[in-house]
Scaffold this motif. Structure first.
Motif, PDB file in Angstrom:
ATOM      1  N   GLN A 195       0.963  -1.315   0.065  1.00 54.66           N
ATOM      2  CA  GLN A 195       0.039  -0.031  -0.159  1.00 54.66           C
ATOM      3  C   GLN A 195       0.961   1.336   0.038  1.00 54.66           C
ATOM      4  N   GLU A 196       2.010   1.213   0.667  1.00 55.44           N
ATOM      5  CA  GLU A 196       2.833   2.530   0.837  1.00 55.44           C
ATOM      6  C   GLU A 196       3.818   2.699  -0.501  1.00 55.44           C
ATOM      7  N   GLU A 202      -6.326   3.366   6.568  1.00 54.24           N
ATOM      8  CA  GLU A 202      -6.511   3.419   5.108  1.00 54.24           C
ATOM      9  C   GLU A 202      -6.600   4.800   4.380  1.00 54.24           C
ATOM     10  N   ARG A 245      -3.536   6.756   4.966  1.00 55.56           N
ATOM     11  CA  ARG A 245      -2.407   6.345   3.842  1.00 55.56           C
ATOM     12  C   ARG A 245      -2.695   7.042   2.334  1.00 55.56           C
ATOM     13  N   GLN A 303      -0.241   9.225   0.438  1.00 54.12           N
ATOM     14  CA  GLN A 303       0.191   8.654  -0.911  1.00 54.12           C
ATOM     15  C   GLN A 303      -0.112   9.905  -2.062  1.00 54.12           C
TER      16      GLN A 303
END
Length: 720
Positions: A97-98, A190, A193, A197
């Motif tokens: 995810q990162e 999430e 994130r 991002q």
């Protein structure tokens, strides 16, 4: 958002070992690692292919060998057209995810290299990090790729140009036809994130600095929220998503992307202008991103439902993201959540209370005040989710408070915009957050902003943590002379009035006390974080005296030295709770003090004693000067310039200064004793908090004494 792992376990597609380090895909009878972030993304993607796209589990393979020249690599997932798994249909590349935007783009190229290296034709490629996905149609014969809004579900031949529609679950599902998706509610972690991002994708290339990228991301989040709020029919697509152009419309891949980007840019600009027309104060400047950059951000946010995401979760996500970005440069704009909650919880804020933060920073105090009223609304109307009538009352209860009773002033335009966005993400309350110096007069504020709500004497509560350490100077801010605390204090023991009344400068936190007094109505509350020096230093006695005259002191709660260290401030501070006297109460108190002063001046023959000492000094100076004149046979003027006279005179003045200080000290003590005996006495709540739920680095701890202190203080305030 669906918990795919939980559903997969319940339906028997997967199992996990005891320490959850290994995952078994039961339909394959294969076991793999479940330790790395990409392992979890891959597991969820496999389950999505089965649960959302209806592909038979037997046609899904993982870690499929792909020969790349002399090397053998592994494709993460391949979905096959046949049960024998000989005809690859979809290739999926999974990343953590990162993953950075640059790494994500590399993953797309890697997926393509796998697709072209496979011995058979493959129709589609899906690249996903779990929080972002890209889909492509592959044509090996033409060496081309066509971006799509989604991969087809099992049995579907034609895919529409968009994926997300309003209330998709209400649409009938017809075999062989595409299934659309509604926006997903996601959790705080999430969402944080995704914000991070998207932000990193905007500035990592160097075209924008992180601060500019934050502003532009703010604008796009605003567009996203506005898009979700627009009325739509069932099945109508959202504007805030990537809508593709088919290869039949435009064969050239690069031209297709430019057309898609241009169309997306126009839709986003329309959303922005529509929302900005409703509230011009939210964003004053235009979006400054290229269409390609807008597409990048939309890719991170298009699938989520900000409107339906839990208020606390999305608020915490935005604050966490905002805090991680601004903390270093703008740490002073963030009051730790534990302190904010403590202050707001103890105050009797109601739905009809008018609340102001004169230096609101990111809006923490305002948000907690809003949450307090919203919680009360939910208690009064517990069936608001199912009862239409209760919902109407529930919504009106807190929404009217948010729209009409919450006010904030923030001097930094960038932080002010962030505060507005923070409020918008919490559903409302941004309307009366303005960008302005919180210390300028009310009339100037109202003229600048055309907001007539910022009137002195109209607020029930002021809750604030003013910036510490800055000095307002008369040479820079002419408004200093309008402040009582911007003037030199009147000393009741002075025998002459100083010629210059206005101070050269005054600390901003002291002026915020007075500005709070001006904004409050009689009986209104001021809760303010102040450095302990204002409460203890002898040089600040005049400030404490003025506070006594203006307010009933309710409480002083001492915070630990570490309270603001994580935000870059190590000043020992306390929270001061005050209640504004009525005009009659204040005048009565001031008059009572003046009577005590007059009596003490008279009883101690203060003025005549000071005058007598002045005469003694002058007589002794004259005698000494004449003595030196006769001894040295010089003039009186010359005698006063000798070292002998200067040394003697310094000792003389010091002797009488000590006498004056002793008299003043005795009279000051008598004054304090008389005040205690003669003025109305009242209790003050005092508490010291050593542990407040986090340490000097900002890391959470298990003990927060503010909770217990808050319960007792709340009871104390209720007795007033």
């Amino acid at each position: 958002m669906k918990d795919y792992i939980k559903i997969g376990l319940e339906k028997g597609y997967i199992s996990l070992n005891e320490d959850m380090s290994r995952i078994i895909y039961l339909f394959q009878n294969k076991e793999y690692s479940y330790n790395k972030p990409e392992d979890k993304v891959q597991a969820e993607t496999v389950l999505r292919l089965i649960l959302d796209y209806n592909y038979p589990a037997r046609r899904i393979k993982q870690f499929v060998p792909v020969t790349m020249g002399r090397e053998v690599k592994e494709a993460d997932i391949i979905v096959y057209e046949d049960d024998a798994c000989m005809k690859p249909h979809i290739l999926v590349e999974c990343k953590r995810q990162e993953v950075s935007e640059a790494e994500y783009q590399q993953a797309i190229e890697q997926a393509y290299s796998y697709a072209f290296a496979l011995p058979c034709d493959i129709k589609y490629v899906w690249v996903t990090s779990g929080i972002k996905s890209d889909y492509f149609e592959v044509d090996k014969t033409q060496n081309s790729r066509n971006q799509m809004p989604d991969i087809p579900q099992f049995g579907v031949k034609t895919v529409a140009s968009y994926k997300y529609v309003y209330d998709a679950q209400s649409l009938p599902q017809i075999a062989g036809e595409q299934r659309f998706f509604d926006l997903s509610v996601i959790d705080q972690a999430e969402l944080t994130r995704r914000f991070k991002q998207a932000h990193e994708a905007l500035w990592a290339g160097g075209q924008l600095n992180p601060s500019e990228a934050f502003d532009e991301l703010d604008k796009l989040i605003f567009c996203k929220i506005w898009d979700e709020r627009k009325p739509r029919k069932i099945g109508e697509p959202y504007d805030f998503q990537i809508i593709t152009v088919s290869k039949e419309e435009e064969k050239n891949e690069n031209k297709r992307r430019l057309i898609e980007n241009d169309n997306l840019y126009k839709r986003i600009m329309a959303l922005y202008e529509e929302g900005r027309a409703k509230d011009k104060e939210v964003f004053r400047d235009n979006i400054r991103l290229t269409p390609e950059k807008i597409r990048t951000v939309v890719g991170y946010l298009e699938s989520i439902n900000l409107g339906e995401t839990d208020l606390d979760s999305k608020g915490r996500a935005f604050e966490t993201f905002m805090g991680s970005f601004f903390r270093g440069t703008y740490g002073q704009y963030f009051t730790p959540r534990e302190i904010v909650q403590f202050v707001v919880d103890v105050l009797p804020i109601q739905y009809d209370s008018k609340v102001l933060d004169t230096s609101c920073g990111s809006g923490g105090f305002l948000l907690y005040a809003l949450n307090k009223v919203r919680t009360k609304a939910s208690q009064l109307y517990p069936k608001y989710k199912t009862d239409t009538r209760q919902y109407k009352h529930w919504f009106s209860y807190w929404h009217d408070f948010a729209a009409n009773n919450l006010y904030g002033i923030e001097i930094s335009e960038q932080i002010s915009r962030a505060a507005k966005m923070n409020m918008i993400i919490h559903d409302d309350g941004h309307t009366n957050v303005i960008t302005s110096d919180g210390l300028i007069p009310e009339k100037v504020i109202m003229e600048k902003t055309s907001n007539q709500g910022f009137q002195y004497g109209t607020f029930d509560f002021i809750i604030t943590n003013p910036p510490l350490g800055s000095t307002i100077r008369q040479s820079e801010q002419a408004y200093l002379k309008t402040y009582q605390l911007g003037k030199k204090e009147e000393d009741w023991l002075a025998i002459t009035t100083p010629p210059k009344n206005t101070r050269d400068g005054q600390s901003s936190e002291v002026l915020f006390i007075e500005q709070g007094y001006k904004f409050l109505k009689e009986g209104g509350y001021l809760a303010i974080v102040l450095p302990d020096g204002i409460l203890t230093n002898s040089s600040m006695q005049y400030v404490r005296t003025q506070i006594e005259d203006w307010f009933r002191i309710i409480a002083v709660v001492s915070l630990p030295q570490t309270a603001f260290m994580a935000n870059g401030a190590g000043v020992k501070s306390s929270v001061l709770f005050l209640k504004k006297w009525t005009k009659k109460e204040s005048e009565s108190l001031i008059n009572a003090k003046k009577k005590i002063e007059s009596r003490l001046l008279k009883d101690n023959n203060y003025l005549s004693q000071r005058q007598a000492w002045e005469k003694e000094i002058k007589a002794k100076q004259k005698e000494k000067a004449n003595e030196i004149k006769d001894q040295q046979r010089i003039s009186i003027t010359a005698a006063k310039q000798t070292d002998e006279y200067k040394s003697w005179n310094a000792d003389l003045l010091a002797e009488y200064a000590n006498k004056i200080d002793e008299l003043k000290s005795r009279m000051t003590d008598e004054y304090q004793q008389s005040k205690q005996k003669e003025l109305v006495d009242y209790p003050i709540f005092m508490a010291i908090a050593e542990e407040i739920g986090y340490d000097a680095t900002g890391k959470k701890t298990s003990v927060n004494e503010l909770n217990a202190i808050g319960e007792e203080l709340k009871k104390f305030i209720n007795t007033l």
